[in-house]
Design an enzyme around this catalytic site. Structure first.
Site, short mmCIF file in Angstrom:
data_model
loop_
_atom_site.label_atom_id
_atom_site.label_comp_id
_atom_site.label_asym_id
_atom_site.label_seq_id
_atom_site.Cartn_x
_atom_site.Cartn_y
_atom_site.Cartn_z
N ALA A 1 0.96 -1.03 -0.45
CA ALA A 1 -0.36 -0.07 -0.53
C ALA A 1 0.90 1.61 0.67
O ALA A 1 0.38 2.69 -0.48
CB ALA A 1 -1.27 -0.23 1.33
N HIS A 2 2.27 1.33 0.83
CA HIS A 2 2.86 2.10 0.65
C HIS A 2 3.42 2.88 -0.93
O HIS A 2 3.44 3.55 -1.17
CB HIS A 2 4.50 2.01 1.30
CG HIS A 2 3.98 2.88 2.40
ND1 HIS A 2 3.28 1.51 3.74
CD2 HIS A 2 4.29 3.54 3.15
CE1 HIS A 2 3.50 2.06 4.99
NE2 HIS A 2 3.73 3.61 5.02
N ARG A 3 3.39 1.56 -1.58
CA ARG A 3 4.19 1.24 -2.98
C ARG A 3 2.64 1.94 -4.03
O ARG A 3 3.95 2.78 -4.31
CB ARG A 3 4.54 0.26 -3.08
CG ARG A 3 5.44 0.48 -4.22
CD ARG A 3 6.42 -0.99 -4.31
NE ARG A 3 5.66 -2.69 -5.31
CZ ARG A 3 6.44 -3.20 -5.39
NH1 ARG A 3 7.73 -3.50 -4.71
NH2 ARG A 3 6.13 -4.12 -6.32
N GLU B 1 8.95 5.59 3.90
CA GLU B 1 8.00 6.05 4.65
C GLU B 1 8.18 8.26 4.72
O GLU B 1 7.15 8.21 4.84
CB GLU B 1 8.09 5.58 6.06
CG GLU B 1 7.38 6.14 7.37
CD GLU B 1 6.32 5.29 6.46
OE1 GLU B 1 5.53 5.92 5.86
OE2 GLU B 1 6.19 4.20 7.16
#
Lengths: 294, 201
Positions: free
Chosen positions: B37-39, B91
């Site tokens: 999901a970060h990616r 992050e």
């Protein structure tokens, strides 16, 4: 009832017991750690852990959302009929537990990155077979968390350094792991064999209750010495500092090649889940770790 | 060690008050995001595509929950944190792009994230690893789930939470990092351990 159905039911119950109720020895060790912890932040972590264990039991929900990779250990009596049906029964139990307990789907194809959605896939759940004399079947499940798996290591030590080499290897491994494996941890350590044998023995050592030192007094002494040493690191609960980094150390060994000194360290998180049962020839079942059943 | 109860959206000013070792509880909206999901969120940002919701002032939780569906409604069964270091590679960009104020996880994060938190005003709240029911009981409602094609652990879950905690402020917005402090002490302790075991460094 047919063996396939009995095994499926028992394995389902074991999976459910394992992910909801921690074994008594682990619970007691965590309570003792809470009483003895001197770091204020460390104590908040152990308090949250103990509260969480109670809540999991109360709400019949998995202690940790990472319900692990499902690993079975099977001690099969050589006289048991229908052993060829057991693998299928364990796969079905895993699928059912994933839906009904529920467990988090944790089986991902490493090539396509697709999650199968039911905790099964090529070689998963993984089955460790042992053939023993007799007509009963002993089943153990270890739902193995990913955080603690990520820091497990095998290494090749220098034979000339002997046990000192092992001590150094373990201390450095624990320091490197730091906060990652959800301390306080249980360490399974193995020396000898080959790389594959060492890590297999180390992982299996995680199944031994914390109240049972190695029957060999010299090895038991080494377990205690390493436990005290790694708790001097100050990593503490969740790596936030404190005196409880490891709850217990279990060591196993195999004979080694003269030129090789393989060693392995397997970590379990504080949610050190395991459950066992024996299925007798007459179809009766004894639950060994969780006597109350589910 | 002070205790704070924060409501989302959280302002930069509130965040700047927090120091390492403080304990916080969060009420309001948080999303889960792990590696995938970060990616994807950062890919969306680069392409100028909006996220399913505005994350400014919210908390991002490194978590892959156990969920079940009752009728049309998702329920969080167990929802503890995952190891945050895996998200270190994303992050700093994530904080800069989306202005989240609290990052929640376990195991701490590194220097790059610590620097971004100091620069943009965010903190890292350590939630006890494995304490999944404690977390799930603070999740009062699952508002929605996005990107379910990533699988349930990796999807973006949008939670409404009440007094979610205790979270130990382990990285504050002033460059302090409790995990790196502990690591330093551990390095100092190594010599004592070697001595006790009769080993040479």
């Amino acid at each position: 009832m047919e063996i396939e159905k009995i095994v499926e039911n028992v394995a389902f119950n074991l999976l459910k017991q394992a992910v909801i109720y921690l074994p008594e020895d682990v619970k007691q060790a965590l309570k003792k750690a809470y009483e003895e912890e001197t770091s204020e932040t460390g104590k908040t972590q152990l308090k949250a852990i103990l509260d969480n264990i109670e809540l999991a039991e109360k709400y019949q929900a998995p202690i940790c959302q990472d319900t692990g990779t499902i690993i079975f250990y099977i001690k099969a009596g050589s006289e048991v009929k229908g052993l060829e049906k057991i693998e299928n029964a364990l796969i079905n139990a895993t699928k059912r537990a994933t839906k009904e307990v529920p467990l988090r789907p944790n089986a991902v194809n490493p090539f396509t990155q697709k999650n199968s959605g039911d905790n099964t896939g090529r070689f998963i759940p993984f089955l460790n077979w042992e053939i023993v004399p007799g007509n009963s079947l002993e089943l153990t499940v270890m739902p193995k968390g990913g955080g603690s798996e990520n820091v497990c290591v095998t290494g090749m030590l220098v034979p000339g350094e002997g046990i000192n080499g092992l001590k150094k290897f373990v201390v450095e491994t624990v320091i490197k792991a730091g906060a990652k494996p959800c301390p306080p941890n249980i360490l399974g350590i193995a020396m000898g064999g080959g790389t594959d044998i060492a890590i297999k023995l180390a992982k299996k050592a995680l199944l031994r209750p914390l109240t049972e030192p190695n029957p060999d007094p010299e090895i038991a002494k080494l377990e205690k010495e390493i436990l005290e040493a790694v708790n001097m690191t100050g990593i503490g609960p969740m790596g936030l500092g404190g005196k409880t980094t490891v709850l217990g150390v279990n060591i196993e060994y195999a004979y080694r090649h003269p030129a090789s000194f393989p060693a392995a360290v397997a970590f379990n998180c504080w949610a050190a889940r395991r459950a066992s049962a024996r299925i007798n020839a007459d179809g009766t079942v004894e639950y060994l770790t969780h006597k109350k059943g589910v | 060690m002070a205790v704070y109860h924060l409501k989302t959206p959280i302002s930069e000013e509130e965040i700047r008050k927090l120091k390492v070792n403080d304990v916080i509880y969060i009420t309001g909206t948080m999303i889960t995001a792990r590696d995938q999901a970060h990616r994807r969120a950062l890919e969306y940002f680069k392409q100028g595509k909006p996220l399913p919701l505005n994350l400014e002032g919210l908390a991002v939780f490194h978590c892959g929950p156990v969920v079940k569906k009752e009728g049309e409604k998702w329920i969080a069964v167990a929802a503890g944190p995952t190891t945050s270091t895996r998200m270190d590679i994303f992050e700093d960009e994530f904080i800069k792009a989306f202005k989240v104020r609290v990052v929640i996880g376990k195991g701490g994060m590194g220097k790059k994230t610590t620097d971004a938190m100091a620069k943009y005003g965010a903190v890292y709240g350590a939630f006890t690893g494995g304490a999944a029911i404690l977390a799930a009981k603070a999740i009062k409602n699952i508002r929605s789930v996005e990107w379910l094609d990533l699988g349930t652990p990796e999807a973006m879950w949008i939670f409404e939470v009440e007094d979610f905690g205790p979270l130990v402020v382990a990285i504050d917005s002033h460059g302090n990092n409790l995990f790196l402090d502990v690591q330093k002490k551990v390095e100092e302790n190594r010599q004592k351990i070697y001595q006790k075991l009769g080993l040479s460094l």
